[in-house]
Design an enzyme around this catalytic site. Structure first.
Site, PDB file in Angstrom:
ATOM      1  N   GLU A  41     -55.879  14.429  86.031  1.00 12.94           N
ATOM      2  CA  GLU A  41     -56.139  14.436  84.593  1.00 12.94           C
ATOM      3  C   GLU A  41     -56.074  15.848  84.013  1.00 12.94           C
ATOM      4  O   GLU A  41     -56.669  16.781  84.542  1.00 12.94           O
ATOM      5  CB  GLU A  41     -57.520  13.831  84.331  1.00 12.94           C
ATOM      6  CG  GLU A  41     -57.903  13.769  82.860  1.00 12.94           C
ATOM      7  CD  GLU A  41     -59.287  13.212  82.627  1.00 12.94           C
ATOM      8  OE1 GLU A  41     -59.579  12.812  81.483  1.00 12.94           O
ATOM      9  OE2 GLU A  41     -60.098  13.177  83.589  1.00 12.94           O
ATOM     10  N   LYS A 123     -55.823   7.407  77.585  1.00 17.85           N
ATOM     11  CA  LYS A 123     -57.182   7.113  78.041  1.00 17.85           C
ATOM     12  C   LYS A 123     -57.969   6.370  76.964  1.00 17.85           C
ATOM     13  O   LYS A 123     -58.063   6.816  75.820  1.00 17.85           O
ATOM     14  CB  LYS A 123     -57.881   8.428  78.387  1.00 17.85           C
ATOM     15  CG  LYS A 123     -59.237   8.295  79.043  1.00 17.85           C
ATOM     16  CD  LYS A 123     -59.752   9.683  79.423  1.00 17.85           C
ATOM     17  CE  LYS A 123     -61.093   9.640  80.123  1.00 17.85           C
ATOM     18  NZ  LYS A 123     -61.560  11.009  80.478  1.00 17.85           N
ATOM     19  N   CYS A 158     -60.039   8.564  84.888  1.00 16.34           N
ATOM     20  CA  CYS A 158     -61.371   9.135  85.084  1.00 16.34           C
ATOM     21  C   CYS A 158     -62.494   8.200  84.602  1.00 16.34           C
ATOM     22  O   CYS A 158     -62.816   7.235  85.292  1.00 16.34           O
ATOM     23  CB  CYS A 158     -61.427  10.500  84.400  1.00 16.34           C
ATOM     24  SG  CYS A 158     -62.734  11.596  85.031  1.00 16.34           S
TER      25      CYS A 158
END
Length: 268
Positions: A41, A123, A158
């Site tokens: 990321e 995301k 994440c």
């Protein structure tokens, strides 16, 4: 499919240096026989370098990602450039569908061996606990999957690991391997280990949790990149330092496990 997960050492705000290191890592992994290389990321800017986000942002059709498309084609390898800071207005101007007219997004792009863009994931779950991500980023609105090397793959990022319903959505779309580029920090090491394994177990799928390495003004990434098989067994893992973790992903194994232990069919 031979998977190479690059636990890159990331320097906050050093975009040119980070990108050069990532490109070298892709070339090295391809030369070692990888079919798909996954980066962590915000490998371009560093997750905790919040003040550098705007400066680092580009269109998905910009020069930075063009370099990853080019290296994918040159090295004959699939690459998940995941993730980078995307300038949504610039992407829209380049004809790319975006979730908002302007702002920034935390975006992963999957390129195939021809350097073609096969999947874009922004995301969805933005992290706000001691982080500026929620203030600076626009959440994504899609959970796409695609087939690479005969494997149906999806991407989360994440903090998404904490939201199992997103993984179920991908399973319903046929996913067999979930790639999770991350910037997971200390002290939540046990959360990192537990959540990645849990997502593999409950979805009977491979999960490749790809973390970065490095420290940023008091925050440090915990590394420990790990690939889990559909039983939740660790196939390969790293420690804290930069490393490349490799593992074999076999869609036939997913089918076998799901047939032997049909928990997904028992959902109500």
């Amino acid at each position: 499919m031979r998977l190479a997960c690059v636990q890159l050492g990331v320097e906050g705000g050093a975009v040119a240096k980070n990108v050069a290191a990532a490109l070298d890592a892709v070339r090295d992994a391809a030369a070692a026989g990888a079919d798909l290389v996954v980066l962590p990321e915000l490998f371009d800017v560093g997750y905790f370098a919040f003040d550098a986000y705007q400066r680092a942002a580009e269109s998905l059709a910009g020069d930075r990602l063009d370099r990853f498309a080019a290296v994918a084609a040159e090295a004959d390898v699939n690459v998940l450039a995941g993730t980078v800071v995307e300038d949504l207005a610039a992407s829209a101007a380049d004809g790319i569908a975006v979730p908002a007219d302007d702002g920034l997004a935390n975006t992963a792009v999957l390129f195939d061996r021809d350097g073609e863009r096969r999947l874009v994931y922004r995301k969805r779950h933005l992290f706000g606990y001691g982080s500026e991500e929620t203030d600076r980023m626009v959440p994504g609105d899609r959970v796409p999957v695609t087939e690479i090397e005969g494997v149906c793959v999806g991407v989360t990022t994440c903090y998404d690991l904490r939201f199992p319903e997103q993984f179920r959505q991908m399973v319903d779309a046929g996913v067999e391997c979930v790639l999770v580029p991350s910037a997971w920090p200390y002290p939540r090491v046990e959360h990192w280990r537990t959540l990645g394994r849990a997502r593999a177990i409950e979805n009977l799928s491979y999960v490749a949790a790809v973390n970065g390495s490095g420290a940023f003004d008091g925050d440090a990434l915990c590394g420990r990149t790990t690939v889990y098989d559909p039983w939740g067994t660790t196939l390969a893992s790293a420690g804290e330092a930069p490393a490349t973790v490799t593992a074999e992903v076999d869609p036939d194994e997913v089918a076998t496990v799901r047939e032997e232990f049909p928990a997904l069919r028992d959902r109500r």
